[in-house]
Design a protein around this motif. Structure first.
Motif, PDB file in Angstrom:
ATOM      1  N   ILE A 128       0.785  -1.316  -0.006  1.00  0.00           N
ATOM      2  CA  ILE A 128       0.152  -0.314  -0.060  1.00  0.00           C
ATOM      3  C   ILE A 128       0.720   1.082   0.058  1.00  0.00           C
ATOM      4  O   ILE A 128       1.940   2.093   0.960  1.00  0.00           O
ATOM      5  CB  ILE A 128      -0.764   0.189   1.183  1.00  0.00           C
ATOM      6  CG1 ILE A 128      -2.176  -1.195   1.550  1.00  0.00           C
ATOM      7  CG2 ILE A 128      -1.621   1.643   1.390  1.00  0.00           C
ATOM      8  CD1 ILE A 128      -2.781  -1.373   2.498  1.00  0.00           C
TER       9      ILE A 128
ATOM     10  N   GLU B 211      -3.415   6.154  -3.623  1.00  0.00           N
ATOM     11  CA  GLU B 211      -3.199   5.658  -2.830  1.00  0.00           C
ATOM     12  C   GLU B 211      -3.236   4.250  -4.543  1.00  0.00           C
ATOM     13  O   GLU B 211      -3.914   4.521  -5.040  1.00  0.00           O
ATOM     14  CB  GLU B 211      -3.898   4.674  -1.635  1.00  0.00           C
ATOM     15  CG  GLU B 211      -4.762   3.974  -2.338  1.00  0.00           C
ATOM     16  CD  GLU B 211      -5.221   3.163  -0.879  1.00  0.00           C
ATOM     17  OE1 GLU B 211      -5.203   3.302   0.079  1.00  0.00           O
ATOM     18  OE2 GLU B 211      -6.220   1.947  -1.641  1.00  0.00           O
TER      19      GLU B 211
ATOM     20  N   ARG C 203      -2.301   0.343  -4.509  1.00  0.00           N
ATOM     21  CA  ARG C 203      -2.296  -1.249  -4.178  1.00  0.00           C
ATOM     22  C   ARG C 203      -1.828  -2.332  -4.870  1.00  0.00           C
ATOM     23  O   ARG C 203      -1.977  -2.200  -6.233  1.00  0.00           O
ATOM     24  CB  ARG C 203      -3.938  -1.827  -2.977  1.00  0.00           C
ATOM     25  CG  ARG C 203      -3.624  -0.437  -2.045  1.00  0.00           C
ATOM     26  CD  ARG C 203      -5.178  -0.637  -1.018  1.00  0.00           C
ATOM     27  NE  ARG C 203      -5.274   0.143  -0.520  1.00  0.00           N
ATOM     28  CZ  ARG C 203      -6.071  -0.661   1.192  1.00  0.00           C
ATOM     29  NH1 ARG C 203      -6.143  -1.577   1.563  1.00  0.00           N
ATOM     30  NH2 ARG C 203      -6.252   0.775   1.528  1.00  0.00           N
TER      31      ARG C 203
ATOM     32  N   TYR D 291      -7.316  -7.782  -0.130  1.00  0.00           N
ATOM     33  CA  TYR D 291      -6.745  -5.989  -0.707  1.00  0.00           C
ATOM     34  C   TYR D 291      -6.576  -5.251   0.575  1.00  0.00           C
ATOM     35  O   TYR D 291      -6.081  -4.509   0.683  1.00  0.00           O
ATOM     36  CB  TYR D 291      -7.507  -5.354  -1.548  1.00  0.00           C
ATOM     37  CG  TYR D 291      -6.477  -5.762  -2.956  1.00  0.00           C
ATOM     38  CD1 TYR D 291      -5.923  -4.781  -3.684  1.00  0.00           C
ATOM     39  CD2 TYR D 291      -7.330  -7.054  -3.671  1.00  0.00           C
ATOM     40  CE1 TYR D 291      -5.501  -5.084  -4.761  1.00  0.00           C
ATOM     41  CE2 TYR D 291      -7.071  -7.001  -4.936  1.00  0.00           C
ATOM     42  CZ  TYR D 291      -5.691  -5.772  -5.423  1.00  0.00           C
ATOM     43  OH  TYR D 291      -6.103  -6.426  -6.286  1.00  0.00           O
TER      44      TYR D 291
END
Length: 370
Positions: A179, A247, A249, A318
């Motif tokens: 992340i 962000e 991921r 996730y």
């Protein structure tokens, strides 16, 4: 076996303690007291001092008397907001909720209670079991800040069960993503939007065009998001400052880093076209891990679940957890479902049966000789 009434009383007691991230002092003291009642000496590290909180992580080593490799059990002490004044309401059908104005805190007090109740059963029965290490962390909800400063110099375990996952009891995650968060600050030039707009550099419009070029969603092995934007001072002023955050991921750390580089190139290109100054700050909050689903830590989990009549399921998630901090340190672990639902909302709930099954799962994992 598990004392259900005692378990629910413990859950209600801990839920009533305010413990938002960086403010876990009372929760840490309460858990330490519960361990001391069992004759377990707990050590508090200095993570709080490092991250700006009022409590450290709580570690304990329990020698069960069997000559087996130790296993670590971990949960976190903090909760997300709104959390002040939490109260666990047990309904007639066994569902447990807050009063609707706060989160419940089953994330992660369900895990905390499961571990403590399992230790209580082992201690009161006087039975021998494998060495167990417990780590109750602070500030997990703020990208695992506490676990990143856990007392790894004391930890002997090479395997771990992190009780911190939603879903049916019997489900566990062996895989979680990197992340990366990023903050983009754009500085333009203010001007009157009616009299002389051409003399300004519109930071807000620059941000808008930049964001329009950043593809969001899940694709090519990554997820990308723009989360917040803030800028401008008045409707008649060309916005001089704008900040937006986002962000990335990915289960592949290199893919996450490459995607961040692509986003950075887009930001710099658009800012240059507008004549705006740009500052980009990024942080890798946690790095991806993948524990083989045939690893002994997973095989033990599946065997114990089957013995309990639970359907074992190894899945990917996730979401990040303290396991993202443990695996790189050589502690292979699973993140285990422990009875939390609708987490991070005032609709959060658990059930009496879920809490009981989670505690029995922890107990049987501690009892396992595999």
């Amino acid at each position: 076996m598990v004392n259900q009434e005692r378990l629910i009383d413990l859950f209600k007691e801990l839920v009533s303690i305010d413990s938002p991230s960086l403010h876990e002092r009372q929760m840490c003291d309460a858990i330490k007291s519960k361990l001391e009642e069992l004759g377990i000496e707990a050590y508090e590290d200095n993570a709080g001092e490092i991250i700006g909180g009022n409590s450290g992580n709580l570690y304990a080593y329990i020698d069960g008397g069997l000559d087996l490799e130790p296993i670590m059990f971990s949960s976190h002490m903090d909760t997300v907001e709104p959390s002040h004044g939490k109260k666990a309401i047990v309904h007639e059908d066994g569902k447990i909720t807050s009063d609707g104005t706060t989160v419940l805190g089953s994330d992660d007090l369900a895990g905390v209670c499961a571990i403590i109740e399992a230790l209580r059963v082992l201690k009161e029965n006087g039975e021998k079991f494998r060495p167990v290490e417990t780590v109750f962390t602070v500030s997990e909800e703020t990208h695992c800040m506490g676990a990143s400063h856990a007392p790894f110099e004391r930890i002997k375990s090479k395997e771990c069960y992190v009780f911190d996952l939603s879903g049916d009891i019997g489900e566990a995650s062996n895989k979680a993503p990197t992340i990366i968060t990023y903050t983009v600050s754009l500085h333009g030039k203010a001007a009157h939007a009616a009299f002389k707009p051409e003399s300004g550099v519109h930071a807000l419009k620059c941000a808008a065009e930049t964001i329009s070029k950043i593809r969001c969603g899940k694709y090519d092995g990554v997820t990308v998001n723009i989360g917040t934007i803030n800028g401008g001072t008045a409707t008649n002023v060309v916005a001089e400052h704008t900040v937006f955050t986002g962000e990335v991921r990915s289960f592949d750390n290199s893919l996450a880093q490459n995607k961040l580089n692509e986003i950075t190139d887009i930001i710099n290109t658009v800012a240059s076209q507008y004549g705006a100054e740009v500052k980009i700050e990024s942080e890798t909050c946690v790095e991806a891990y993948n524990v083989n689903e045939n690893h002994p830590v997973a095989e033990r989990f599946k065997k114990v679940c089957s013995q309990m009549g639970l359907e074992p399921s190894i899945v990917e998630t996730y979401g990040g957890s303290d396991n993202n901090q443990y695996v790189p340190k050589g502690i292979n672990g699973l993140v285990v479902s422990c009875g939390m639902n609708n987490c991070h909302s005032c609709d959060e709930y658990t059930t009496v049966s879920q809490l009981t099954n989670a505690a029995e799962l922890a107990l049987n994992l501690m009892r396992s000789k595999d």
